[in-house]
Design a protein around this motif. Structure first.
Motif, PDB file in Angstrom:
ATOM      1  N   ASP A  88      -1.231 -10.521 -30.054  1.00  0.00           N
ATOM      2  CA  ASP A  88      -0.743 -10.345 -28.682  1.00  0.00           C
ATOM      3  C   ASP A  88      -1.628 -11.094 -27.684  1.00  0.00           C
ATOM      4  N   ILE A  89      -2.930 -11.014 -27.881  1.00  0.00           N
ATOM      5  CA  ILE A  89      -3.867 -11.718 -26.991  1.00  0.00           C
ATOM      6  C   ILE A  89      -3.662 -13.231 -27.098  1.00  0.00           C
ATOM      7  N   ALA A  90      -3.542 -13.731 -28.311  1.00  0.00           N
ATOM      8  CA  ALA A  90      -3.351 -15.176 -28.513  1.00  0.00           C
ATOM      9  C   ALA A  90      -2.042 -15.648 -27.865  1.00  0.00           C
ATOM     10  N   ILE A  91      -0.979 -14.885 -28.037  1.00  0.00           N
ATOM     11  CA  ILE A  91       0.312 -15.246 -27.435  1.00  0.00           C
ATOM     12  C   ILE A  91       0.189 -15.245 -25.924  1.00  0.00           C
ATOM     13  N   ALA A  92      -0.444 -14.212 -25.383  1.00  0.00           N
ATOM     14  CA  ALA A  92      -0.609 -14.117 -23.927  1.00  0.00           C
ATOM     15  C   ALA A  92      -1.406 -15.300 -23.391  1.00  0.00           C
ATOM     16  N   LYS A  93      -2.495 -15.628 -24.042  1.00  0.00           N
ATOM     17  CA  LYS A  93      -3.313 -16.763 -23.596  1.00  0.00           C
ATOM     18  C   LYS A  93      -2.545 -18.070 -23.690  1.00  0.00           C
ATOM     19  N   HIS A  94      -1.796 -18.241 -24.770  1.00  0.00           N
ATOM     20  CA  HIS A  94      -1.014 -19.466 -24.948  1.00  0.00           C
ATOM     21  C   HIS A  94       0.012 -19.631 -23.814  1.00  0.00           C
ATOM     22  N   HIS A  95       0.555 -18.522 -23.353  1.00  0.00           N
ATOM     23  CA  HIS A  95       1.565 -18.555 -22.290  1.00  0.00           C
ATOM     24  C   HIS A  95       0.963 -18.304 -20.907  1.00  0.00           C
ATOM     25  N   LYS A  96      -0.353 -18.389 -20.833  1.00  0.00           N
ATOM     26  CA  LYS A  96      -1.088 -18.268 -19.573  1.00  0.00           C
ATOM     27  C   LYS A  96      -0.841 -16.945 -18.848  1.00  0.00           C
ATOM     28  N   LYS A  97      -0.789 -15.866 -19.627  1.00  0.00           N
ATOM     29  CA  LYS A  97      -0.694 -14.509 -19.080  1.00  0.00           C
ATOM     30  C   LYS A  97      -2.106 -13.971 -18.904  1.00  0.00           C
ATOM     31  N   ASP A  98      -2.285 -13.114 -17.927  1.00  0.00           N
ATOM     32  CA  ASP A  98      -3.574 -12.455 -17.753  1.00  0.00           C
ATOM     33  C   ASP A  98      -3.759 -11.433 -18.868  1.00  0.00           C
ATOM     34  N   VAL A  99      -4.974 -11.346 -19.395  1.00  0.00           N
ATOM     35  CA  VAL A  99      -5.311 -10.358 -20.418  1.00  0.00           C
ATOM     36  C   VAL A  99      -6.477  -9.545 -19.882  1.00  0.00           C
ATOM     37  N   THR A 100      -6.339  -8.243 -19.921  1.00  0.00           N
ATOM     38  CA  THR A 100      -7.396  -7.355 -19.443  1.00  0.00           C
ATOM     39  C   THR A 100      -7.381  -6.082 -20.285  1.00  0.00           C
ATOM     40  N   THR A 101      -8.260  -5.167 -19.947  1.00  0.00           N
ATOM     41  CA  THR A 101      -8.296  -3.885 -20.647  1.00  0.00           C
ATOM     42  C   THR A 101      -7.877  -2.776 -19.689  1.00  0.00           C
ATOM     43  N   LEU A 102      -7.407  -1.703 -20.260  1.00  0.00           N
ATOM     44  CA  LEU A 102      -7.073  -0.546 -19.431  1.00  0.00           C
ATOM     45  C   LEU A 102      -8.322  -0.038 -18.727  1.00  0.00           C
ATOM     46  N   ARG A 103      -9.420  -0.033 -19.439  1.00  0.00           N
ATOM     47  CA  ARG A 103     -10.690   0.400 -18.849  1.00  0.00           C
ATOM     48  C   ARG A 103     -11.027  -0.452 -17.624  1.00  0.00           C
ATOM     49  N   GLY A 104     -10.842  -1.761 -17.734  1.00  0.00           N
ATOM     50  CA  GLY A 104     -11.114  -2.661 -16.610  1.00  0.00           C
ATOM     51  C   GLY A 104     -10.221  -2.378 -15.415  1.00  0.00           C
ATOM     52  N   ILE A 105      -8.946  -2.125 -15.665  1.00  0.00           N
ATOM     53  CA  ILE A 105      -8.024  -1.803 -14.571  1.00  0.00           C
ATOM     54  C   ILE A 105      -8.442  -0.519 -13.889  1.00  0.00           C
ATOM     55  N   LEU A 106      -8.775   0.489 -14.677  1.00  0.00           N
ATOM     56  CA  LEU A 106      -9.147   1.787 -14.092  1.00  0.00           C
ATOM     57  C   LEU A 106     -10.468   1.696 -13.335  1.00  0.00           C
ATOM     58  N   GLU A 107     -11.432   0.925 -13.847  1.00  0.00           N
ATOM     59  CA  GLU A 107     -12.691   0.746 -13.145  1.00  0.00           C
ATOM     60  C   GLU A 107     -12.476   0.005 -11.833  1.00  0.00           C
ATOM     61  N   ALA A 108     -11.589  -0.985 -11.821  1.00  0.00           N
ATOM     62  CA  ALA A 108     -11.288  -1.725 -10.600  1.00  0.00           C
ATOM     63  C   ALA A 108     -10.622  -0.802  -9.579  1.00  0.00           C
ATOM     64  N   GLU A 109      -9.771   0.113 -10.044  1.00  0.00           N
ATOM     65  CA  GLU A 109      -9.123   1.070  -9.147  1.00  0.00           C
ATOM     66  C   GLU A 109     -10.174   1.958  -8.474  1.00  0.00           C
ATOM     67  N   VAL A 110     -11.112   2.455  -9.245  1.00  0.00           N
ATOM     68  CA  VAL A 110     -12.176   3.317  -8.695  1.00  0.00           C
ATOM     69  C   VAL A 110     -13.031   2.521  -7.718  1.00  0.00           C
ATOM     70  N   PHE A 111     -13.407   1.308  -8.120  1.00  0.00           N
ATOM     71  CA  PHE A 111     -14.234   0.470  -7.264  1.00  0.00           C
ATOM     72  C   PHE A 111     -13.517   0.156  -5.957  1.00  0.00           C
ATOM     73  N   GLY A 112     -12.235  -0.187  -6.053  1.00  0.00           N
ATOM     74  CA  GLY A 112     -11.450  -0.515  -4.871  1.00  0.00           C
ATOM     75  C   GLY A 112     -11.232   0.654  -3.933  1.00  0.00           C
ATOM     76  N   SER A 113     -11.240   1.868  -4.468  1.00  0.00           N
ATOM     77  CA  SER A 113     -11.015   3.037  -3.612  1.00  0.00           C
ATOM     78  C   SER A 113     -12.269   3.450  -2.855  1.00  0.00           C
ATOM     79  N   ASN A 114     -13.404   2.849  -3.203  1.00  0.00           N
ATOM     80  CA  ASN A 114     -14.651   3.181  -2.529  1.00  0.00           C
ATOM     81  C   ASN A 114     -14.884   2.348  -1.268  1.00  0.00           C
ATOM     82  N   ASP A 115     -13.978   1.407  -0.987  1.00  0.00           N
ATOM     83  CA  ASP A 115     -14.148   0.549   0.195  1.00  0.00           C
ATOM     84  C   ASP A 115     -13.936   1.324   1.483  1.00  0.00           C
TER      85      ASP A 115
END
Length: 115
Positions: A88-115
Motif C-alpha cells: 500500500d505504501i509503495a502504491i501510494a508513493k508511486h501515485h504521489k499520495k501522502d503517506v502518514t501514520t495515525l499517530r502522526g495525525i493525532l499528534e498534529a491535532e493535539v499540537f494544533g489545538s494548543n495554538d
C-alpha cells in the motif's frame, strides 16, 4: 460546506475477524474525529470474499487498491506492518499520495489545538 479529505486506512490485520473489525472501527473513528473521511475495503470484502479462492482474493485486492487511489492520503495504523501495508505504501508513493501514520495525525491535532 468543506468536504473532508479521504484517507485510506492500511494496517496489519491479524485474521481474527472480531479483533480486526474492532481495530478498524477504532482507526476509522479516530480519523473521522480528526476531520477525515476514512476509507477501507476490509469491511466490504471480508464479508463476501473467500480468501482461499485466488481469483476472489485478487479481485478484492484490486478493489482495495482502487479505493486507495481514490484517496488523498494513506494512513498507516497500528504498530505492526506486513507485506500488504508495504505494498500500500509503495502504491501510494508511486501515485504521489501522502503517506502518514495515525499517530502522526493525532499528534498534529493535539499540537494544533494548543495554538
Amino acid at each position: 460546506m468543506k468536504r473532508a479529505p479521504r484517507a485510506y486506512i492500511t494496517a496489519h490485520w491479524t485474521g481474527n475477524q472480531h479483533e480486526d473489525m474492532a481495530n478498524l472501527e477504532k482507526y476509522a473513528r479516530a480519523l473521522l474525529l480528526a476531520g477525515y473521511t476514512p476509507v477501507n475495503s476490509k469491511l466490504l470484502y471480508d464479508a463476501i470474499v473467500r480468501k482461499n479462492n485466488p481469483e476472489e482474493y485478487k479481485a478484492a485486492r484490486d478493489g482495495a487498491i482502487s479505493d486507495l487511489l481514490s484517496c488523498r492520503q494513506v494512513v498507516i495504523c497500528g504498530d505492526t506492518t506486513d507485506e500488504i501495508v508495504k505494498e500500500d505504501i509503495a502504491i501510494a508513493k508511486h501515485h504521489k499520495k501522502d503517506v502518514t501514520t495515525l499517530r502522526g495525525i493525532l499528534e498534529a491535532e493535539v499540537f494544533g489545538s494548543n495554538d
